[in-house]
Design a protein around this motif. Structure first.
Motif, PDB file in Angstrom:
ATOM      1  N   ASP A 136     -82.745  28.152  11.875  1.00 18.80           N
ATOM      2  CA  ASP A 136     -83.742  27.525  11.002  1.00 18.80           C
ATOM      3  C   ASP A 136     -85.079  28.247  11.144  1.00 18.80           C
ATOM      4  O   ASP A 136     -86.042  27.712  11.697  1.00 18.80           O
ATOM      5  N   LEU A 137     -85.098  29.471  10.653  1.00 18.97           N
ATOM      6  CA  LEU A 137     -86.291  30.302  10.674  1.00 18.97           C
ATOM      7  C   LEU A 137     -86.498  30.885   9.278  1.00 18.97           C
ATOM      8  O   LEU A 137     -85.539  31.030   8.505  1.00 18.97           O
ATOM      9  N   PRO A 138     -87.725  31.255   8.941  1.00 18.60           N
ATOM     10  CA  PRO A 138     -87.984  31.822   7.607  1.00 18.60           C
ATOM     11  C   PRO A 138     -87.626  33.290   7.492  1.00 18.60           C
ATOM     12  O   PRO A 138     -87.944  33.926   6.492  1.00 18.60           O
ATOM     13  N   PHE A 139     -86.957  33.852   8.505  1.00 18.90           N
ATOM     14  CA  PHE A 139     -86.557  35.265   8.469  1.00 18.90           C
ATOM     15  C   PHE A 139     -85.242  35.406   9.226  1.00 18.90           C
ATOM     16  O   PHE A 139     -84.846  34.536  10.005  1.00 18.90           O
ATOM     17  N   ALA A 160     -93.071  32.733  15.962  1.00 18.60           N
ATOM     18  CA  ALA A 160     -92.179  31.739  15.360  1.00 18.60           C
ATOM     19  C   ALA A 160     -90.865  31.660  16.126  1.00 18.60           C
ATOM     20  O   ALA A 160     -90.302  30.565  16.303  1.00 18.60           O
ATOM     21  N   LEU A 161     -90.360  32.794  16.595  1.00 22.21           N
ATOM     22  CA  LEU A 161     -89.122  32.798  17.372  1.00 22.21           C
ATOM     23  C   LEU A 161     -89.312  32.064  18.697  1.00 22.21           C
ATOM     24  O   LEU A 161     -88.457  31.264  19.097  1.00 22.21           O
ATOM     25  N   VAL A 162     -90.426  32.319  19.378  1.00 22.99           N
ATOM     26  CA  VAL A 162     -90.705  31.649  20.643  1.00 22.99           C
ATOM     27  C   VAL A 162     -90.823  30.139  20.421  1.00 22.99           C
ATOM     28  O   VAL A 162     -90.284  29.337  21.204  1.00 22.99           O
ATOM     29  N   ALA A 163     -91.515  29.741  19.352  1.00 24.07           N
ATOM     30  CA  ALA A 163     -91.666  28.317  19.046  1.00 24.07           C
ATOM     31  C   ALA A 163     -90.307  27.685  18.737  1.00 24.07           C
ATOM     32  O   ALA A 163     -90.023  26.553  19.151  1.00 24.07           O
ATOM     33  N   PHE A 164     -89.458  28.412  18.015  1.00 21.84           N
ATOM     34  CA  PHE A 164     -88.112  27.935  17.697  1.00 21.84           C
ATOM     35  C   PHE A 164     -87.305  27.718  18.969  1.00 21.84           C
ATOM     36  O   PHE A 164     -86.602  26.706  19.122  1.00 21.84           O
ATOM     37  N   ALA A 165     -87.401  28.673  19.902  1.00 21.40           N
ATOM     38  CA  ALA A 165     -86.654  28.565  21.154  1.00 21.40           C
ATOM     39  C   ALA A 165     -87.109  27.350  21.959  1.00 21.40           C
ATOM     40  O   ALA A 165     -86.287  26.586  22.484  1.00 21.40           O
ATOM     41  N   LYS A 166     -88.414  27.144  22.050  1.00 20.03           N
ATOM     42  CA  LYS A 166     -88.926  26.000  22.798  1.00 20.03           C
ATOM     43  C   LYS A 166     -88.537  24.678  22.131  1.00 20.03           C
ATOM     44  O   LYS A 166     -88.147  23.720  22.812  1.00 20.03           O
ATOM     45  N   ALA A 167     -88.648  24.638  20.799  1.00 16.31           N
ATOM     46  CA  ALA A 167     -88.306  23.412  20.083  1.00 16.31           C
ATOM     47  C   ALA A 167     -86.809  23.092  20.182  1.00 16.31           C
ATOM     48  O   ALA A 167     -86.415  21.929  20.066  1.00 16.31           O
ATOM     49  N   SER A 168     -85.998  24.128  20.420  1.00 15.29           N
ATOM     50  CA  SER A 168     -84.549  23.941  20.536  1.00 15.29           C
ATOM     51  C   SER A 168     -84.132  23.519  21.934  1.00 15.29           C
ATOM     52  O   SER A 168     -82.939  23.301  22.190  1.00 15.29           O
ATOM     53  N   GLY A 169     -85.096  23.418  22.857  1.00 17.20           N
ATOM     54  CA  GLY A 169     -84.795  22.989  24.210  1.00 17.20           C
ATOM     55  C   GLY A 169     -84.350  24.101  25.129  1.00 17.20           C
ATOM     56  O   GLY A 169     -83.814  23.836  26.217  1.00 17.20           O
ATOM     57  N   PHE A 170     -84.570  25.374  24.734  1.00 13.28           N
ATOM     58  CA  PHE A 170     -84.170  26.496  25.567  1.00 13.28           C
ATOM     59  C   PHE A 170     -85.264  26.826  26.580  1.00 13.28           C
ATOM     60  O   PHE A 170     -86.447  26.623  26.321  1.00 13.28           O
ATOM     61  N   GLU A 171     -84.851  27.370  27.705  1.00  9.47           N
ATOM     62  CA  GLU A 171     -85.796  27.858  28.712  1.00  9.47           C
ATOM     63  C   GLU A 171     -85.955  29.358  28.549  1.00  9.47           C
ATOM     64  O   GLU A 171     -84.960  30.094  28.515  1.00  9.47           O
ATOM     65  N   ILE A 172     -87.186  29.821  28.433  1.00  6.26           N
ATOM     66  CA  ILE A 172     -87.451  31.246  28.256  1.00  6.26           C
ATOM     67  C   ILE A 172     -87.465  31.928  29.617  1.00  6.26           C
ATOM     68  O   ILE A 172     -88.217  31.543  30.515  1.00  6.26           O
TER      69      ILE A 172
END
Length: 203
Positions: free
Chosen positions: A172-175, A111-123
């Motif tokens: 905006d995460l459930p944790f 969920a954190l990885v998905a949040f980062a990608k959806a936020s436009g961040f580069e991993i």
């Protein structure tokens, strides 16, 4: 008793379908506060003068760190590992075993990885075992993802400015997450060499 007309039947079906969607498909996660503080004291109390805003297109490098699970259980385990009378004495865990017991779940990490990608961040990098996701992103995307404004402030003691967030970030995460590094640069220069006597006095 009157029979339902086709129109009323269709309307009833649409209402039921809408209710089903609202119940079964969650909306945007409720913003969660972090478990550590990020606002500099001089910014929070208003002593540091705001002199400008960071450019929206500026890119920053930062880390998102997830917390440990079951901290009470971890404390008990550490005591048992050091207790010669315990069956767990010196029964150390591999990194994978430690993560399975006390680290973030695979679901939370994904969920954190998905949040980062959806936020436009580069991993850049990061692992679930380290609980650390290293990222780069623009100021605009950081402000939007963490619900903050990044300003530049006048240092109180030196002729320099620093950037910092104006409020505690939320996600905006459930944790909850533990910390976000890189949201300010208010670090004072210090000598690389420190005498042992000076270190002892400081600590």
């Amino acid at each position: 008793m009157k029979k339902s007309t086709p129109l009323l039947s269709r309307l009833a079906a649409l209402v039921c379908a809408a209710a089903f969607i609202l119940v079964t498909i969650p909306g945007q996660a409720q913003p969660q506060s972090l478990l550590t503080r990020h606002v500099r004291e001089e910014v929070a109390n208003g002593r540091a003068q705001l002199v400008g805003q960071l450019p929206a297109a500026q890119t920053l490098r930062f880390d998102i760190v997830l917390p440990l699970r079951d901290r009470a259980g971890l404390q008990s385990f550490l005591q048992e590992v050091q207790d010669p009378s315990s069956p767990s004495h010196h029964q150390f865990l591999t990194p994978q075993e430690f993560t399975a017991r006390f680290g973030p779940t695979q679901e939370d990490w994904d969920a954190l990885v998905a949040f980062a990608k959806a936020s436009g961040f580069e991993i850049i990098s990061g692992t679930r075992e380290a609980r650390d996701l290293r990222l780069t992103g623009t100021v605009a995307n950081i402000e939007k993802a963490f619900h903050v404004t990044m300003g530049t402030y006048q240092d109180l003691t030196e002729d320099r400015t620093f950037f910092a967030v104006d409020r505690e970030p939320t996600v905006d995460l459930p944790f909850q997450i533990w910390h976000i590094t890189g949201l300010d640069n208010d670090s004072k220069p210090h000598p690389m060499y420190v005498k042992k006597s000076d270190y002892a006095k400081a600590h």
